[in-house]
Design an enzyme around this catalytic site. Structure first.
Site, short mmCIF file in Angstrom:
data_model
loop_
_atom_site.label_atom_id
_atom_site.label_comp_id
_atom_site.label_asym_id
_atom_site.label_seq_id
_atom_site.Cartn_x
_atom_site.Cartn_y
_atom_site.Cartn_z
N LYS A 168 0.80 -1.22 0.02
CA LYS A 168 0.06 0.10 -0.15
C LYS A 168 0.81 1.35 -0.02
O LYS A 168 0.55 2.18 -0.72
CB LYS A 168 -0.87 0.06 1.16
N ARG A 226 -10.14 0.13 8.52
CA ARG A 226 -9.73 -1.34 8.74
C ARG A 226 -10.87 -1.98 9.26
O ARG A 226 -10.68 -3.39 9.54
CB ARG A 226 -8.79 -1.52 9.61
N ARG A 247 11.15 -6.71 5.33
CA ARG A 247 11.14 -5.20 5.64
C ARG A 247 11.57 -5.12 6.96
O ARG A 247 12.40 -4.18 7.37
CB ARG A 247 9.74 -4.76 5.66
N ARG A 250 11.60 -2.28 11.57
CA ARG A 250 10.14 -2.07 12.12
C ARG A 250 9.76 -3.04 13.16
O ARG A 250 9.89 -4.29 12.95
CB ARG A 250 9.37 -1.93 10.83
N ARG A 281 -1.18 -10.07 12.97
CA ARG A 281 -1.68 -9.05 12.04
C ARG A 281 -2.56 -9.54 11.01
O ARG A 281 -3.36 -9.08 10.41
CB ARG A 281 -0.40 -8.29 11.52
P1 AMP Z 1 0.04 -0.20 8.87
O1 AMP Z 1 1.44 0.84 8.89
O2 AMP Z 1 -0.84 0.53 8.17
O3 AMP Z 1 0.36 -1.45 8.57
O4 AMP Z 1 -0.14 -0.14 10.56
C1 AMP Z 1 0.27 -0.61 11.29
C2 AMP Z 1 -0.53 -0.74 12.88
O5 AMP Z 1 -1.05 0.46 13.13
C3 AMP Z 1 -1.63 -1.69 12.43
O6 AMP Z 1 -1.10 -2.99 12.83
C4 AMP Z 1 -2.56 -1.32 13.69
O7 AMP Z 1 -2.01 -1.72 14.96
C5 AMP Z 1 -2.27 0.53 13.72
N1 AMP Z 1 -3.35 1.01 12.70
C6 AMP Z 1 -3.12 1.60 11.33
N2 AMP Z 1 -4.11 2.04 10.74
C7 AMP Z 1 -5.13 1.62 11.61
C8 AMP Z 1 -6.69 1.81 11.36
N3 AMP Z 1 -7.11 2.13 10.50
N4 AMP Z 1 -7.17 1.28 12.60
C9 AMP Z 1 -6.80 0.50 13.63
N5 AMP Z 1 -5.37 0.52 13.71
C10 AMP Z 1 -4.55 1.02 12.71
#
Ligand code: AMP
Length: 177
Positions: free
Chosen positions: A14, A90, A129, A135, A146
């Site tokens: 993404k 999400r 990654r 990270r 996840r």
């Molecule tokens: P990402 O970078 O999009 O993979 O997000 C990393 C983490 O941030 C996710 O595993 C969630 O814990 C949290 N997170 C990011 N976006 C959301 C969202 N829209 N709703 C809830 N948790 C989020």
């Protein structure tokens, strides 16, 4: 105006594909994960709270995420050609909230681009990654959680956006281009 959601599992590309779309269409990019990681790095109150969810691979509660998105849209996304939402929504309540937030600003969601990648490949990408960037949530145990959360809580959105006519599936394997 062009408002796009980039949809897909963790590690589906993404962020990478957002960067290309921003260049091409001059859109504003909102990655909710990046916003949260920035708070964690600055050790804010929100960052400390978010970290307790992120480190376990869980989602941050909807009301908090919706408020956060509303704030970012208000502060950063005014007078832009449109927005790429990366990592939001999400959950179904988040999808409903997004519709309202856009409507209140006199605009709407145009499409949901779904990057479709199988779990095995997602796991591989996140492990590499994690090794490359450090990270913290890119470790085997948190990745498994996840992926579970993605299938149980986020995947229902695929059906939702298919029924509304927004969903555009893309094969997310192969080269980035
Ligand atoms: P990402 O970078 O999009 O993979 O997000 C990393 C983490 O941030 C996710 O595993 C969630 O814990 C949290 N997170 C990011 N976006 C959301 C969202 N829209 N709703 C809830 N948790 C989020």
């Amino acid at each position: 105006m062009l408002n796009l959601v980039l949809f897909g599992g963790p590690g589906s590309g993404k962020g990478t594909q957002s960067a290309k779309l921003i260049d091409k269409y001059g859109l504003y990019h909102i990655s909710t994960g990046e916003v949260l990681r920035d708070h964690i790095a600055r050790d804010t109150e929100l960052g400390r709270m978010a970290n307790s969810y992120i480190s376990k691979g869980n989602l941050i509660p909807d009301d908090l995420m919706i408020q956060l998105l509303d704030d970012v849209l208000e502060k950063e996304a005014k007078d832009k050609n449109g927005v790429i939402f990366d990592g939001f929504p999400r959950t179904l309540p988040q999808a409903k909230a997004l519709e309202e937030l856009l409507k209140k600003r006199g605009t709407k969601l145009h499409a949901v681009v779904g990057l479709e990648v199988d779990d095995e490949e997602l796991m591989k990408r996140m492990l590499s990654r994690g090794a490359a960037t450090g990270r913290a949530d890119d470790n085997p145990e948190t990745i498994r959680k996840r992926l579970d959360v993605y299938h149980n809580q986020t995947m229902p959105l695929r059906e939702h956006y298919t029924s509304t006519g927004h969903y555009l599936p893309i094969d997310g394997r192969g080269s980035i281009d």
